[in-house]
Design a protein around this motif. Structure first.
Motif, PDB file in Angstrom:
ATOM      1  N   VAL A 193       0.851  -1.186   0.000  1.00 13.59           N
ATOM      2  CA  VAL A 193       0.000   0.000   0.000  1.00 13.59           C
ATOM      3  C   VAL A 193       0.890   1.240   0.000  1.00 13.59           C
ATOM      4  O   VAL A 193       1.749   1.389   0.859  1.00 13.59           O
ATOM      5  CB  VAL A 193      -0.922   0.028   1.228  1.00 13.59           C
ATOM      6  CG1 VAL A 193      -1.868   1.227   1.157  1.00 13.59           C
ATOM      7  CG2 VAL A 193      -1.709  -1.269   1.353  1.00 13.59           C
ATOM      8  N   ARG A 194       0.676   2.104  -0.982  1.00 13.48           N
ATOM      9  CA  ARG A 194       1.392   3.389  -1.046  1.00 13.48           C
ATOM     10  C   ARG A 194       0.604   4.432  -0.272  1.00 13.48           C
ATOM     11  O   ARG A 194      -0.551   4.227   0.090  1.00 13.48           O
ATOM     12  CB  ARG A 194       1.534   3.846  -2.490  1.00 13.48           C
ATOM     13  CG  ARG A 194       2.551   3.073  -3.316  1.00 13.48           C
ATOM     14  CD  ARG A 194       2.634   3.683  -4.707  1.00 13.48           C
ATOM     15  NE  ARG A 194       2.758   5.131  -4.663  1.00 13.48           N
ATOM     16  CZ  ARG A 194       2.107   5.971  -5.478  1.00 13.48           C
ATOM     17  NH1 ARG A 194       1.272   5.509  -6.393  1.00 13.48           N
ATOM     18  NH2 ARG A 194       2.280   7.282  -5.376  1.00 13.48           N
ATOM     19  N   GLY A 195       1.227   5.589  -0.052  1.00 19.29           N
ATOM     20  CA  GLY A 195       0.556   6.672   0.649  1.00 19.29           C
ATOM     21  C   GLY A 195       0.584   7.954  -0.157  1.00 19.29           C
ATOM     22  O   GLY A 195       1.576   8.261  -0.814  1.00 19.29           O
ATOM     23  N   VAL A 196      -0.527   8.697  -0.095  1.00 19.19           N
ATOM     24  CA  VAL A 196      -0.616  10.029  -0.694  1.00 19.19           C
ATOM     25  C   VAL A 196      -1.152  10.983   0.362  1.00 19.19           C
ATOM     26  O   VAL A 196      -2.178  10.711   0.999  1.00 19.19           O
ATOM     27  CB  VAL A 196      -1.537  10.033  -1.934  1.00 19.19           C
ATOM     28  CG1 VAL A 196      -1.846  11.472  -2.362  1.00 19.19           C
ATOM     29  CG2 VAL A 196      -0.887   9.285  -3.085  1.00 19.19           C
ATOM     30  N   PHE A 197      -0.457  12.095   0.545  1.00 22.27           N
ATOM     31  CA  PHE A 197      -0.847  13.138   1.482  1.00 22.27           C
ATOM     32  C   PHE A 197      -1.400  14.293   0.656  1.00 22.27           C
ATOM     33  O   PHE A 197      -0.660  14.934  -0.097  1.00 22.27           O
ATOM     34  CB  PHE A 197       0.359  13.569   2.309  1.00 22.27           C
ATOM     35  CG  PHE A 197       0.041  14.488   3.449  1.00 22.27           C
ATOM     36  CD1 PHE A 197      -0.973  14.197   4.346  1.00 22.27           C
ATOM     37  CD2 PHE A 197       0.770  15.654   3.647  1.00 22.27           C
ATOM     38  CE1 PHE A 197      -1.256  15.034   5.413  1.00 22.27           C
ATOM     39  CE2 PHE A 197       0.502  16.501   4.700  1.00 22.27           C
ATOM     40  CZ  PHE A 197      -0.519  16.188   5.593  1.00 22.27           C
ATOM     41  N   ALA A 198      -2.714  14.546   0.757  1.00 22.51           N
ATOM     42  CA  ALA A 198      -3.379  15.539  -0.081  1.00 22.51           C
ATOM     43  C   ALA A 198      -3.888  16.694   0.776  1.00 22.51           C
ATOM     44  O   ALA A 198      -4.528  16.467   1.810  1.00 22.51           O
ATOM     45  CB  ALA A 198      -4.541  14.898  -0.836  1.00 22.51           C
ATOM     46  N   ALA A 199      -3.613  17.918   0.345  1.00 26.23           N
ATOM     47  CA  ALA A 199      -4.057  19.095   1.085  1.00 26.23           C
ATOM     48  C   ALA A 199      -4.093  20.297   0.163  1.00 26.23           C
ATOM     49  O   ALA A 199      -3.503  20.288  -0.928  1.00 26.23           O
ATOM     50  CB  ALA A 199      -3.125  19.358   2.266  1.00 26.23           C
ATOM     51  N   GLN A 200      -4.786  21.346   0.612  1.00 28.16           N
ATOM     52  CA  GLN A 200      -4.810  22.585  -0.164  1.00 28.16           C
ATOM     53  C   GLN A 200      -3.451  23.275  -0.151  1.00 28.16           C
ATOM     54  O   GLN A 200      -3.079  23.938  -1.115  1.00 28.16           O
ATOM     55  CB  GLN A 200      -5.875  23.527   0.387  1.00 28.16           C
ATOM     56  CG  GLN A 200      -7.303  23.085   0.120  1.00 28.16           C
ATOM     57  CD  GLN A 200      -8.298  24.064   0.694  1.00 28.16           C
ATOM     58  OE1 GLN A 200      -8.711  23.924   1.841  1.00 28.16           O
ATOM     59  NE2 GLN A 200      -8.667  25.062  -0.075  1.00 28.16           N
ATOM     60  N   ALA A 201      -2.748  23.131   0.951  1.00 29.56           N
ATOM     61  CA  ALA A 201      -1.392  23.672   1.073  1.00 29.56           C
ATOM     62  C   ALA A 201      -0.602  22.744   1.988  1.00 29.56           C
ATOM     63  O   ALA A 201      -1.139  22.256   2.991  1.00 29.56           O
ATOM     64  CB  ALA A 201      -1.407  25.084   1.643  1.00 29.56           C
ATOM     65  N   ILE A 202       0.637  22.475   1.632  1.00 32.60           N
ATOM     66  CA  ILE A 202       1.471  21.552   2.410  1.00 32.60           C
ATOM     67  C   ILE A 202       2.743  22.276   2.828  1.00 32.60           C
ATOM     68  O   ILE A 202       3.451  22.836   1.989  1.00 32.60           O
ATOM     69  CB  ILE A 202       1.813  20.287   1.598  1.00 32.60           C
ATOM     70  CG1 ILE A 202       0.524  19.579   1.152  1.00 32.60           C
ATOM     71  CG2 ILE A 202       2.672  19.337   2.428  1.00 32.60           C
ATOM     72  CD1 ILE A 202       0.761  18.360   0.275  1.00 32.60           C
TER      73      ILE A 202
END
Length: 234
Positions: free
Chosen positions: A191-200
């Protein structure tokens, strides 16, 4: 849900994918109802010095035989093992506090309106992350809480997506813990991971890259269909 708090003089040894040792010092040992055991110092905010995530089993020997390296009389030796065969061993020479508390049912974290809607929009538009992506489930359950989105990419690999309005280090740490659990499931792994946000934040991007997690900055207005990037002059 019952949580146990122990303040003790202890040393800690971990054996698994790597080896780690914490020398004797006064620390907080936290045992949660889900079976997890974590060791904390009086710093590092919420992050433990070492821990074992569930599923795992705890055994306590109150009359342990001395081991090589014991510099003081050990009155308790805790052994925490998980299904992968990893071992967290806590050697205690003195207990200063030991209490258990009923916390009741936790209602869970309530996301603010923007963050909850952002998760909903991304669930409806998984191709935001790439062509051929599909949603498996929103709020995919784990022993430590639900993953915002579980998806499949174009190659059929599972991807856990953590959605935040503002991407900070604690969000990366949260996703790291989810990935550790999900990758123990042979039906999901790898399982891979993606961190999604309007601003990082830059620090979060650095930590994510170190953990092998991809960062995606998403446009909330564009997802809502009220801002078309192609109509912009700059």
């Amino acid at each position: 849900m019952i949580v146990r708090l122990v303040i003790a003089e202890c040393s800690v040894d971990y054996a698994g994918r790597l080896s780690a040792h914490l020398p004797m010092a006064r620390r907080l040992i936290l045992v949660k109802a889900d079976g997890s055991v974590s060791i904390h110092a009086d710093d590092r905010a919420y992050k433990p010095l070492n821990w074992m995530s569930p599923p795992c089993t705890l055994t306590i020997d109150t009359a342990p035989e001395p081991l090589e390296g014991d510099l003081a009389e050990v009155i308790q030796r805790w052994q925490v093992r998980n299904t992968a065969g990893e071992l967290l061993q806590i050697s205690i020479t003195a207990v200063h506090h030991d209490s258990s508390h009923e916390l009741g049912v936790d209602p869970g974290l309530q996301k603010d309106g923007v963050e909850a809607h952002l998760q909903e929009l991304l669930a409806a538009n998984p191709d935001t992350f790439g062509d051929g992506w599909s949603l498996v489930r929103r709020e995919y359950p784990t022993a430590i809480g639900p993953v915002d989105l579980l998806c499949r990419n174009a190659d059929g690999m599972h991807v856990a997506v953590e959605v935040k309005r503002r991407g900070e280090i604690d969000g990366v740490e949260q996703l790291t813990r989810y990935l550790e659990l999900l990758n123990r499931d042979p039906l999901l792994s790898p399982v891979r991971g993606v961190f999604a946000a309007q601003a990082i934040k830059p620090q979060a991007k650095v930590l994510a890259a170190d953990r092998g997690i991809s960062c995606v900055v998403v446009d909330y207005d564009a997802l809502r269909g009220i801002d078309n990037p192609e109509d912009r002059l700059f």
